[in-house]
Design a protein around this motif. Structure first.
Motif, PDB file in Angstrom:
ATOM      1  N   ASP A   9       5.083  74.529   6.182  1.00 48.25           N
ATOM      2  CA  ASP A   9       3.938  73.625   6.234  1.00 48.25           C
ATOM      3  C   ASP A   9       3.394  73.426   4.832  1.00 48.25           C
ATOM      4  N   ASN A  10       4.079  72.588   4.025  1.00 44.76           N
ATOM      5  CA  ASN A  10       3.666  72.372   2.642  1.00 44.76           C
ATOM      6  C   ASN A  10       2.562  71.339   2.510  1.00 44.76           C
ATOM      7  N   ASP A  11       2.326  70.540   3.539  1.00 44.65           N
ATOM      8  CA  ASP A  11       1.303  69.504   3.426  1.00 44.65           C
ATOM      9  C   ASP A  11      -0.097  70.099   3.368  1.00 44.65           C
ATOM     10  N   ASN A  12      -0.328  71.163   4.087  1.00 44.08           N
ATOM     11  CA  ASN A  12      -1.662  71.764   4.151  1.00 44.08           C
ATOM     12  C   ASN A  12      -1.843  72.896   3.152  1.00 44.08           C
ATOM     13  N   ASN A  13      -0.806  73.241   2.425  1.00 46.38           N
ATOM     14  CA  ASN A  13      -0.878  74.365   1.502  1.00 46.38           C
ATOM     15  C   ASN A  13      -1.514  73.906   0.193  1.00 46.38           C
ATOM     16  N   THR A  14      -2.666  74.467  -0.156  1.00 42.54           N
ATOM     17  CA  THR A  14      -3.384  74.062  -1.367  1.00 42.54           C
ATOM     18  C   THR A  14      -2.728  74.602  -2.614  1.00 42.54           C
ATOM     19  N   LEU A  15      -2.040  75.734  -2.490  1.00 43.69           N
ATOM     20  CA  LEU A  15      -1.370  76.304  -3.658  1.00 43.69           C
ATOM     21  C   LEU A  15      -0.240  75.397  -4.129  1.00 43.69           C
ATOM     22  N   VAL A  16       0.497  74.831  -3.169  1.00 42.47           N
ATOM     23  CA  VAL A  16       1.597  73.924  -3.526  1.00 42.47           C
ATOM     24  C   VAL A  16       1.043  72.639  -4.135  1.00 42.47           C
ATOM     25  N   LEU A  19       0.132  72.939  -7.887  1.00 43.66           N
ATOM     26  CA  LEU A  19       1.186  73.099  -8.883  1.00 43.66           C
ATOM     27  C   LEU A  19       1.440  71.771  -9.585  1.00 43.66           C
ATOM     28  N   PRO A  20       1.635  71.795 -10.892  1.00 41.92           N
ATOM     29  CA  PRO A  20       1.924  70.542 -11.606  1.00 41.92           C
ATOM     30  C   PRO A  20       3.370  70.112 -11.350  1.00 41.92           C
ATOM     31  N   SER A  21       3.619  68.814 -11.505  1.00 38.34           N
ATOM     32  CA  SER A  21       4.971  68.288 -11.360  1.00 38.34           C
ATOM     33  C   SER A  21       5.814  68.753 -12.538  1.00 38.34           C
ATOM     34  N   PRO A  22       7.114  68.898 -12.358  1.00 36.30           N
ATOM     35  CA  PRO A  22       7.982  69.287 -13.470  1.00 36.30           C
ATOM     36  C   PRO A  22       7.999  68.199 -14.537  1.00 36.30           C
ATOM     37  N   PRO A  23       8.371  68.554 -15.775  1.00 37.16           N
ATOM     38  CA  PRO A  23       8.418  67.553 -16.840  1.00 37.16           C
ATOM     39  C   PRO A  23       9.452  66.464 -16.534  1.00 37.16           C
ATOM     40  N   GLY A  24       9.086  65.207 -16.718  1.00 32.10           N
ATOM     41  CA  GLY A  24       9.979  64.081 -16.496  1.00 32.10           C
ATOM     42  C   GLY A  24      10.053  63.618 -15.049  1.00 32.10           C
ATOM     43  N   PHE A  25       9.263  64.222 -14.183  1.00 37.66           N
ATOM     44  CA  PHE A  25       9.292  63.856 -12.768  1.00 37.66           C
ATOM     45  C   PHE A  25       8.184  62.872 -12.472  1.00 37.66           C
TER      46      PHE A  25
END
Length: 168
Positions: A9-16, A19-25
Motif C-alpha cells: 500500500d504505497n499510496d497511503n504511505n507518507t514515508l514513500v 522520498l525525493p525522485s531519483p536524479p534525471g527522473f
C-alpha cells in the motif's frame, strides 16, 4: 526504531511520498514511456499477425513439391492408390478455399488498423488453384479427361451414307 515500509500500500504511505525522485527522473517521461511501449507492442503484434497470415497464404504452395512427388510415385496407371491420391489432390484445394474465411479469422487485423487480409487471401486462392491444376494435369496424363476425338464418339452424329450402286 526505523519506520517500516509497506510495499503493498504505497499510496497511503507518507514515508514513500516524502522520498525525493531519483536524479534525471520525471513523472511525465514515465507515462510517455508506458504509452509508447504499449503502442510499440500493439504494432509488433499486428505485424506478427500479418506475417502469420502470409505464412498461411503460401502454405499450399509449400506442399506443392510433396504433392507432385506423390503423384509421380503413384504411377500413371488407373489403380486405387493413384485414384486416392488424385482425389485428395482435387478435393483438398476446394475444401481449403471454401473454408478460407474461418482459416484467416485468427489473423484478422484490429478495427483500428488499416491493414486488411485481401492480398493474402488472393494469394491463398492462387496457390490452391496451382494445386488443383496439378491434379487436373495428372488426370489428363492418366487418360481420365476426355481430350481426344475418340472420347466424344458417342455424341457424334453421322449423316446418311452415300449411295453406292453396284450395277454399272
Amino acid at each position: 526504531m526505523p519506520a517500516s515500509l509497506n510495499y503493498a500500500d504505497n499510496d497511503n504511505n507518507t514515508l514513500v511520498k516524502s522520498l525525493p525522485s531519483p536524479p534525471g527522473f520525471s513523472e511525465g517521461s514515465l507515462q510517455k514511456s508506458a504509452s509508447a511501449s504499449h503502442s510499440a507492442a500493439a504494432a509488433s503484434y499486428a505485424k506478427l499477425k500479418q506475417q502469420r497470415a502470409w505464412d498461411l497464404a503460401i502454405s499450399p504452395a509449400k506442399s506443392l513439391p510433396m504433392n507432385a512427388f506423390m503423384l509421380y510415385m503413384s504411377g500413371g496407371g488407373v489403380q486405387i492408390f493413384s485414384i486416392g491420391i488424385l482425389a485428395m489432390l482435387l478435393l483438398n484445394p476446394i475444401k481449403a478455399v471454401s473454408s478460407m474465411n474461418t482459416s484467416f479469422v485468427p489473423y484478422a487485423p484490429s478495427l483500428k488498423s488499416s491493414d486488411s487480409l485481401i492480398l493474402p487471401k488472393i494469394v491463398y486462392i492462387l496457390c490452391n488453384i496451382l494445386t488443383l491444376a496439378l491434379g487436373i494435369w495428372k488426370c489428363r496424363s492418366m487418360g481420365l479427361l476426355p481430350t481426344g476425338t475418340g472420347d466424344w464418339l458417342a455424341f457424334e452424329t453421322r449423316g446418311p451414307p452415300p449411295e453406292i450402286s453396284l450395277v454399272s
